[in-house]
Design a protein around this motif. Structure first.
Motif, PDB file in Angstrom:
ATOM      1  N   LEU A 134      25.720  66.318  59.793  1.00 57.48           N
ATOM      2  CA  LEU A 134      25.331  64.932  59.522  1.00 57.48           C
ATOM      3  C   LEU A 134      24.256  64.874  58.443  1.00 57.48           C
ATOM      4  CD1 LEU A 134      25.555  61.924  60.278  1.00 57.48           C
ATOM      5  CD2 LEU A 134      23.843  62.346  62.034  1.00 57.48           C
TER       6      LEU A 134
ATOM      7  N   ARG B 285      25.913  62.193  50.222  1.00 54.74           N
ATOM      8  CA  ARG B 285      26.266  60.799  49.910  1.00 54.74           C
ATOM      9  C   ARG B 285      25.144  60.120  49.139  1.00 54.74           C
ATOM     10  NH1 ARG B 285      30.277  57.965  53.768  1.00 54.74           N
ATOM     11  NH2 ARG B 285      29.209  56.144  52.981  1.00 54.74           N
TER      12      ARG B 285
ATOM     13  N   GLY C  55      33.237  60.731  54.253  1.00 49.72           N
ATOM     14  CA  GLY C  55      33.296  59.610  55.191  1.00 49.72           C
ATOM     15  C   GLY C  55      33.810  60.046  56.555  1.00 49.72           C
ATOM     16  N   MET C  56      34.840  60.868  56.570  1.00 44.16           N
ATOM     17  CA  MET C  56      35.391  61.363  57.831  1.00 44.16           C
ATOM     18  C   MET C  56      34.403  62.295  58.517  1.00 44.16           C
ATOM     19  SD  MET C  56      37.728  61.415  60.073  1.00 44.16           S
ATOM     20  CE  MET C  56      39.158  60.685  59.359  1.00 44.16           C
ATOM     21  N   ARG C  57      33.751  63.161  57.745  1.00 40.61           N
ATOM     22  CA  ARG C  57      32.749  64.052  58.332  1.00 40.61           C
ATOM     23  C   ARG C  57      31.579  63.257  58.909  1.00 40.61           C
ATOM     24  NH1 ARG C  57      31.275  68.498  54.056  1.00 40.61           N
ATOM     25  NH2 ARG C  57      29.656  68.866  55.580  1.00 40.61           N
ATOM     26  N   LEU C  58      31.178  62.195  58.227  1.00 38.20           N
ATOM     27  CA  LEU C  58      30.102  61.341  58.729  1.00 38.20           C
ATOM     28  C   LEU C  58      30.517  60.711  60.056  1.00 38.20           C
ATOM     29  CD1 LEU C  58      27.354  59.887  58.211  1.00 38.20           C
ATOM     30  CD2 LEU C  58      28.691  58.085  57.131  1.00 38.20           C
ATOM     31  N   TRP C  59      31.724  60.159  60.105  1.00 39.82           N
ATOM     32  CA  TRP C  59      32.222  59.518  61.318  1.00 39.82           C
ATOM     33  C   TRP C  59      32.301  60.521  62.465  1.00 39.82           C
ATOM     34  CZ3 TRP C  59      36.596  59.938  64.394  1.00 39.82           C
ATOM     35  CH2 TRP C  59      36.814  58.892  65.268  1.00 39.82           C
ATOM     36  N   LEU C  60      32.844  61.707  62.199  1.00 39.52           N
ATOM     37  CA  LEU C  60      32.967  62.717  63.254  1.00 39.52           C
ATOM     38  C   LEU C  60      31.598  63.173  63.762  1.00 39.52           C
ATOM     39  CD1 LEU C  60      35.902  64.861  61.873  1.00 39.52           C
ATOM     40  CD2 LEU C  60      35.925  63.437  63.913  1.00 39.52           C
ATOM     41  N   SER C  61      30.655  63.381  62.859  1.00 42.58           N
ATOM     42  CA  SER C  61      29.314  63.808  63.275  1.00 42.58           C
ATOM     43  C   SER C  61      28.614  62.741  64.099  1.00 42.58           C
ATOM     44  CB  SER C  61      28.466  64.154  62.045  1.00 42.58           C
ATOM     45  OG  SER C  61      28.977  65.285  61.400  1.00 42.58           O
ATOM     46  N   VAL C  62      28.734  61.494  63.669  1.00 40.14           N
ATOM     47  CA  VAL C  62      28.077  60.397  64.386  1.00 40.14           C
ATOM     48  C   VAL C  62      28.682  60.224  65.775  1.00 40.14           C
ATOM     49  CG1 VAL C  62      27.827  57.873  64.393  1.00 40.14           C
ATOM     50  CG2 VAL C  62      27.249  59.176  62.355  1.00 40.14           C
ATOM     51  N   CYS C  63      29.994  60.419  65.901  1.00 47.53           N
ATOM     52  CA  CYS C  63      30.643  60.253  67.209  1.00 47.53           C
ATOM     53  C   CYS C  63      30.399  61.430  68.144  1.00 47.53           C
ATOM     54  CB  CYS C  63      32.147  60.072  67.031  1.00 47.53           C
ATOM     55  SG  CYS C  63      32.577  58.480  66.326  1.00 47.53           S
TER      56      CYS C  63
END
Length: 121
Positions: free
Chosen positions: A103, A110, A47-55
């Motif tokens: 991402l 996921r 979840g954190m990796r997803l958030w960081l990649s998207v940002c």
């Protein structure tokens, strides 16, 4: 796995563990069974990796464009030089590619780990 002379909880050397098939697998498709030293309630950082990649992927893409345009419009005698700006653009482009690959990996993992949802009849 490195060889250790210390026995595991069964009294056998720890390097004799056999890989066990699991639904949540690594790159090679196998993970080793629990040794008892890892936390039982450990959580994934997907979840954190997803958030960081998207940002950060759009941020690095925008920085790449900004530095490339700035490098194309600057003179040779200006500071920073066009080659320095081009280097910054290349670094930002590499980071954007890394964020995009991460991402894709996170989304694939996921999707693989979560059960498929069925459509309501």
């Amino acid at each position: 796995m490195p060889h250790t002379d210390r026995p595991n909880h069964k009294g056998t050397p720890s390097d004799t563990h056999r890989p066990v098939r699991r639904s949540r697998s690594g790159i090679l498709g196998r993970r080793y069974e629990r040794t008892g030293t890892e936390p039982v309630t450990g959580r994934s950082a997907l979840g954190m990796r997803l958030w960081l990649s998207v940002c950060f992927m759009p941020l690095f893409v925008a920085a790449t464009v900004l530095f490339a345009v700035w490098a194309s419009r600057s003179d040779t005698g200006s500071t920073p030089t066009p080659s320095q700006l081009g280097g910054l653009a290349a670094v930002c482009a590499a980071l954007a590619v890394i964020a995009a690959v991460d991402l894709a990996v996170v989304l694939r993992r996921r999707k693989k780990e979560r059960p498929a949802r069925r459509a309501a009849p």
